[in-house]
Design an enzyme around this catalytic site. Structure first.
Site, PDB file in Angstrom:
ATOM      1  N   ASP A 142       0.831  -1.199   0.000  1.00 48.09           N
ATOM      2  CA  ASP A 142       0.000   0.000   0.000  1.00 48.09           C
ATOM      3  C   ASP A 142       0.870   1.256   0.000  1.00 48.09           C
ATOM      4  O   ASP A 142       2.101   1.180   0.096  1.00 48.09           O
ATOM      5  CB  ASP A 142      -0.913  -0.054   1.237  1.00 48.09           C
ATOM      6  N   ASP A 200     -10.663   2.914  -2.964  1.00 47.07           N
ATOM      7  CA  ASP A 200     -11.301   1.693  -2.429  1.00 47.07           C
ATOM      8  C   ASP A 200     -12.771   1.616  -2.833  1.00 47.07           C
ATOM      9  O   ASP A 200     -13.533   2.578  -2.615  1.00 47.07           O
ATOM     10  CB  ASP A 200     -11.231   1.688  -0.893  1.00 47.07           C
TER      11      ASP A 200
END
Ligand code: GLA
Length: 397
Positions: A142, A200
């Site tokens: 990430d 997301d």
């Protein structure tokens, strides 16, 4: 007599092992459990993956997302949270492997992850070795808490990729910086097998006013334009499948993710398969209802996603209500998707020549499993938010 021992040079690329020849398929902890994960949940999912037929259908990874970390020990080795993983990650990997499934893990290119746990910046080689020693097969990396510029991102991803390659284990590398620095231009070079293309996904059809977040349609509209960058071994990743989450309250429910209908979930599966996307499920595999199983386990839909040619569909028709996508397949067939984005059911007629297909085809509806005789068009009713998905087989005589 001459013996040729090795031939490098022009064919050197062929020597590199393909870690994701088709888009990875699996299950990821994040959208269901958020940070509240533990080793028993993951063992239960591994069992369910086998018992429900998900593993046999091709879902081969379980990914532990954020929240597993317990800091570093006195030798700076990254360690799991001992309450969540009392037996340690190696024992969990062994269990998951014993069920014939691979295990993925998560870290971040900064000191701390998105949820504030210990991450890998400055410890890339050490962490890669630790992951390899545990038997990890996949790393999602990430980009929270890291500088915004592309140069730093490229360097940090390349650094972890290099560390993984040096670790002595084949570990698939998933780049997760949400498309902000156009990773489709550089992530494959940095040795990423897949790269997230959007923020997301939330558990909803599309963003509504007052909600600053993405649903199925928003993610699709971004990812569908990136078709030139998906090639065998390197994939656009439009984030996880929200199929079967319904009213569940995990991270996918944040920012207005109040759930979708089965028709909408089926559309996500159809569109993600047309886009040669990783199929990363997130619902509770131990409790899937019949509709969820039907959507996630349809072998003809999965075959379109996993097709060996590795082409992402092109959106040939992009109208406010109707979208038509075409994806060429390895055996000369084509997959076609017809999406009704509108709020009402409608009849649609597609002359195949309008999307560049000039032959006559046997058309199989891969959701209803019905086939037609030889045709050069399709006409039928498409429900609101439905995606019809067909396989077209050329008929020569
Ligand atoms: C980011 C990622 C998500 C998830 C969370 C975990 O938001 O994009 O997929 O991994 O972090 O904190």
């Amino acid at each position: 007599m001459f013996i040729v021992i090795c031939s490098f040079g022009a064919n050197a690329q062929n020597v590199v092992k393909q870690l994701a020849p088709t888009p990875p398929m699996g299950w990821m902890t994040w959208n269901y459990y958020g940070e509240n994960i533990c080793e028993q949940n993951i063992k239960d999912i591994a069992d369910a993956m086998v018992n429900t037929g998900m593993a046999k259908a091709g879902y081969q990874y379980i990914m532990i997302d954020d929240g597993w970390q317990g800091g570093r020990d006195n030798r700076n080795m990254i360690i799991p949270d001992a309450k969540k993983f009392p037996s340690g990650i190696k024992a969990l990997v062994d269990y998951v492997h014993s069920r014939g499934i691979k295990l993925g893990i998560y870290s971040d290119a900064a000191p701390l992850t998105c949820a504030g746990y210990t991450a890998s910046l400055g410890f890339e080689e050490q962490d890669a070795k630790t992951f390899a020693g545990w038997g990890i097969d996949y790393l999602k990396y990430d980009y929270c808490n890291a500088p915004e510029d592309s140069t730093t991102a490229k360097e940090r991803y390349a650094k972890m990729a290099g560390a993984l390659r040096k670790s002595g284990r084949d570990i698939t590398f998933s780049v997760c910086e949400w498309g902000d620095r156009q990773p489709w231009h550089w992530a494959a070079k940095a040795d990423g097998q897949l790269w997230r293309t959007t923020a997301d996904i939330r558990n909803k059809w599309k963003n509504a006013s007052q909600q600053n977040s993405v649903g199925i349609m928003d993610v699709y509209d971004i990812n569908v334009e990136l078709y030139p960058y998906a090639v065998v071994g390197h994939w656009n990743d439009p984030d996880m499948l929200i199929v079967g989450l319904y009213k569940h309250g995990g991270p996918a429910a944040w920012s207005g993710g109040n759930g979708c209908t089965d028709m909408e979930y089926q559309s996500q599966m159809s569109l993600w398969s047309m886009m040669a996307s990783p199929l990363i499920t997130t619902c509770d595999l131990t409790q899937m209802n019949e509709a969820t199983k039907r959507i996630l386990l349809n072998p003809d839909v999965i075959a379109i996603d996993q097709d060996a040619l590795g082409k992402q569909a092109i959106r040939k028709i992009n109208e406010p209500i109707w979208n038509v996508l075409v994806k060429p397949l390895a055996n000369g067939d084509y997959a076609i998707a017809i999406l009704n984005r509108g709020d009402n059911a409608g009849t649609y007629k597609l002359d195949f020549e309008k999307v560049g297909l000039n032959g006559n085809y046997v058309i199989t509806d891969v959701w209803s499993h019905k086939s037609s005789g030889k045709r050069n068009n399709w006409k039928g009713l498409v429900q609101s938010h439905e995606t019809k998905l067909f396989r077209l087989h050329v008929q020569n005589n």
